[in-house]
Design an enzyme around this catalytic site. Sequence first.
Site, PDB file in Angstrom:
ATOM      1  N   MET A  17       0.819  -1.222   0.000  1.00  0.00           N
ATOM      2  CA  MET A  17       0.000   0.000   0.000  1.00  0.00           C
ATOM      3  C   MET A  17       0.850   1.268   0.000  1.00  0.00           C
ATOM      4  SD  MET A  17      -2.905  -0.976   2.726  1.00  0.00           S
ATOM      5  CE  MET A  17      -2.980  -2.697   3.154  1.00  0.00           C
ATOM      6  N   TYR A 154      -1.047  -8.509  17.092  1.00  0.00           N
ATOM      7  CA  TYR A 154      -1.266  -7.588  15.959  1.00  0.00           C
ATOM      8  C   TYR A 154      -2.485  -6.708  16.215  1.00  0.00           C
ATOM      9  CZ  TYR A 154      -2.015  -6.012  11.107  1.00  0.00           C
ATOM     10  OH  TYR A 154      -2.200  -5.249   9.973  1.00  0.00           O
ATOM     11  N   ILE A 187      -6.317  -7.081   2.143  1.00  0.00           N
ATOM     12  CA  ILE A 187      -5.779  -6.431   0.936  1.00  0.00           C
ATOM     13  C   ILE A 187      -4.661  -7.307   0.358  1.00  0.00           C
ATOM     14  CG2 ILE A 187      -4.823  -4.283  -0.004  1.00  0.00           C
ATOM     15  CD1 ILE A 187      -7.568  -3.917   1.459  1.00  0.00           C
TER      16      ILE A 187
HETATM   17  N1  LIG Z   1      -2.368  -6.297   3.616  1.00  0.00           N
HETATM   18  C1  LIG Z   1      -3.398  -6.281   4.411  1.00  0.00           C
HETATM   19  O1  LIG Z   1      -4.336  -7.075   4.254  1.00  0.00           O
HETATM   20  C2  LIG Z   1      -3.496  -5.263   5.526  1.00  0.00           C
HETATM   21  C3  LIG Z   1      -4.723  -5.150   6.182  1.00  0.00           C
HETATM   22  C4  LIG Z   1      -4.874  -4.204   7.193  1.00  0.00           C
HETATM   23  C5  LIG Z   1      -3.824  -3.360   7.511  1.00  0.00           C
HETATM   24  N2  LIG Z   1      -2.642  -3.481   6.868  1.00  0.00           N
HETATM   25  C6  LIG Z   1      -1.593  -2.531   7.243  1.00  0.00           C
HETATM   26  O2  LIG Z   1      -1.253  -1.743   6.114  1.00  0.00           O
HETATM   27  C7  LIG Z   1       0.119  -1.327   6.176  1.00  0.00           C
HETATM   28  C8  LIG Z   1       0.826  -1.690   4.884  1.00  0.00           C
HETATM   29  O3  LIG Z   1       0.742  -3.089   4.711  1.00  0.00           O
HETATM   30  P1  LIG Z   1       1.054  -3.830   3.330  1.00  0.00           P
HETATM   31  O4  LIG Z   1       0.038  -4.866   3.183  1.00  0.00           O
HETATM   32  O5  LIG Z   1       1.266  -2.833   2.246  1.00  0.00           O
HETATM   33  O6  LIG Z   1       2.413  -4.533   3.740  1.00  0.00           O
HETATM   34  P2  LIG Z   1       3.784  -4.825   2.968  1.00  0.00           P
HETATM   35  O7  LIG Z   1       4.456  -5.883   3.757  1.00  0.00           O
HETATM   36  O8  LIG Z   1       3.535  -5.036   1.514  1.00  0.00           O
HETATM   37  O9  LIG Z   1       4.546  -3.428   3.160  1.00  0.00           O
HETATM   38  C9  LIG Z   1       4.979  -2.978   4.418  1.00  0.00           C
HETATM   39  C10 LIG Z   1       6.241  -2.151   4.238  1.00  0.00           C
HETATM   40  O10 LIG Z   1       6.685  -1.735   5.540  1.00  0.00           O
HETATM   41  C11 LIG Z   1       8.100  -1.859   5.570  1.00  0.00           C
HETATM   42  N3  LIG Z   1       8.579  -1.986   6.939  1.00  0.00           N
HETATM   43  C12 LIG Z   1       8.493  -3.064   7.782  1.00  0.00           C
HETATM   44  N4  LIG Z   1       9.105  -2.805   8.942  1.00  0.00           N
HETATM   45  C13 LIG Z   1       9.574  -1.530   8.858  1.00  0.00           C
HETATM   46  C14 LIG Z   1      10.286  -0.683   9.748  1.00  0.00           C
HETATM   47  N5  LIG Z   1      10.674  -1.105  10.962  1.00  0.00           N
HETATM   48  N6  LIG Z   1      10.596   0.572   9.338  1.00  0.00           N
HETATM   49  C15 LIG Z   1      10.245   0.997   8.109  1.00  0.00           C
HETATM   50  N7  LIG Z   1       9.582   0.249   7.213  1.00  0.00           N
HETATM   51  C16 LIG Z   1       9.253  -1.003   7.589  1.00  0.00           C
HETATM   52  C17 LIG Z   1       8.400  -3.095   4.731  1.00  0.00           C
HETATM   53  O11 LIG Z   1       9.754  -3.130   4.301  1.00  0.00           O
HETATM   54  C18 LIG Z   1       7.396  -2.951   3.602  1.00  0.00           C
HETATM   55  O12 LIG Z   1       7.930  -2.238   2.498  1.00  0.00           O
HETATM   56  C19 LIG Z   1       0.699  -2.015   7.432  1.00  0.00           C
HETATM   57  O13 LIG Z   1       0.686  -1.116   8.513  1.00  0.00           O
HETATM   58  C20 LIG Z   1      -0.287  -3.156   7.677  1.00  0.00           C
HETATM   59  O14 LIG Z   1      -0.310  -3.573   9.021  1.00  0.00           O
HETATM   60  C21 LIG Z   1      -2.452  -4.414   5.885  1.00  0.00           C
END
Ligand SMILES: NC(=O)c1ccc[n+]([C@@H]2O[C@H](COP(=O)([O-])OP(=O)(O)OC[C@H]3O[C@@H](n4cnc5c(N)ncnc54)[C@H](O)[C@@H]3O)[C@@H](O)[C@H]2O)c1
Length: 248
Positions: A17, A154, A187
């Site tokens: 995202m 989480y 997502i």
């Molecule tokens: N994918 C889902 O279904 C979903 C649903 C609800 C919420 N979320 C939330 O949305 C956000 C984005 O998730 P996503 O699905 O795009 O995940 P993703 O794993 O594709 O991307 C997450 C990014 O965060 C970076 N990251 C991790 N630890 C880090 C740190 N300590 N410092 C800086 N960067 C760091 C990773 O390198 C990665 O690029 C997150 O906060 C996640 O919890 C995701």
Amino acid sequence: MRLKDKVALITGGAGGMGAAEARLFAQEGAAVMVSDVNVEGGKKVVAEIAKKGGKAAFVEHDVTSEAEWKAAIAETERRFGRLEILVNNAGIFVTSIIEKTPEEEWDRLMDINGKGVFFGVKHAIPAMRRVGGGSIVNISSTAGIVGSTLEGAYTATKGAVRLFTKSAALQGAKDGIRVNSVHPGVIDTEMLAPLLTDKFRKFLLQRVPLGRLGTAEEVAKVVLFLASDDASYVTGAEFVVDGGDMAK
Ligand SMILES: NC(=O)c1ccc[n+]([C@@H]2O[C@H](COP(=O)([O-])OP(=O)(O)OC[C@H]3O[C@@H](n4cnc5c(N)ncnc54)[C@H](O)[C@@H]3O)[C@@H](O)[C@H]2O)c1
């Protein structure tokens, strides 16, 4: 263009995202500082944006480090002159039954998903005050609204982000700083990829009234609205992007 000449910092912008938000924000006229621990991925997103004529730069940034937060904001101001939009998007996901969750896993989740957002808000407020206001969007989750049989720690981190957002909105209001939370459902990003067996995908799809997983771009469009002046009277609010899951 909905973000013409605005300056945004997006954490976790190397993938999922965060990358979708970076691309969309740049397309809408913002200068975007992409931050992440994933240097290769972050630079790739910046190069893609530049190739399409957008403005972006990368800063290596671990959101659990207060010193790196100060440096990331300083670098944004140095490169682009100011900070008006912050998306606290970086996060990790771990499925764990509470009684089997080791202390280190709880701490790691709290550090990245919780403390990372705290540091971001703490250091963005003075930067935004200097330019007369701004917008902070904290990425929580539907797992920050309801409990889960699959995730314990989480949900605690995402619930913390939800309420912290409201306190930040109250404290930022006098300076014209809006703070809102976004709550994605299921997502289709790298975060879920390791879990998405055919069986688990089927289980998830049964849960979602719209009958499909969401995309990173669909979440990015909601984040764009909150970041933009279109949301000028919106603060302390929470936006669910989940295909109807929370309506049940
Ligand atoms: N994918 C889902 O279904 C979903 C649903 C609800 C919420 N979320 C939330 O949305 C956000 C984005 O998730 P996503 O699905 O795009 O995940 P993703 O794993 O594709 O991307 C997450 C990014 O965060 C970076 N990251 C991790 N630890 C880090 C740190 N300590 N410092 C800086 N960067 C760091 C990773 O390198 C990665 O690029 C997150 O906060 C996640 O919890 C995701």
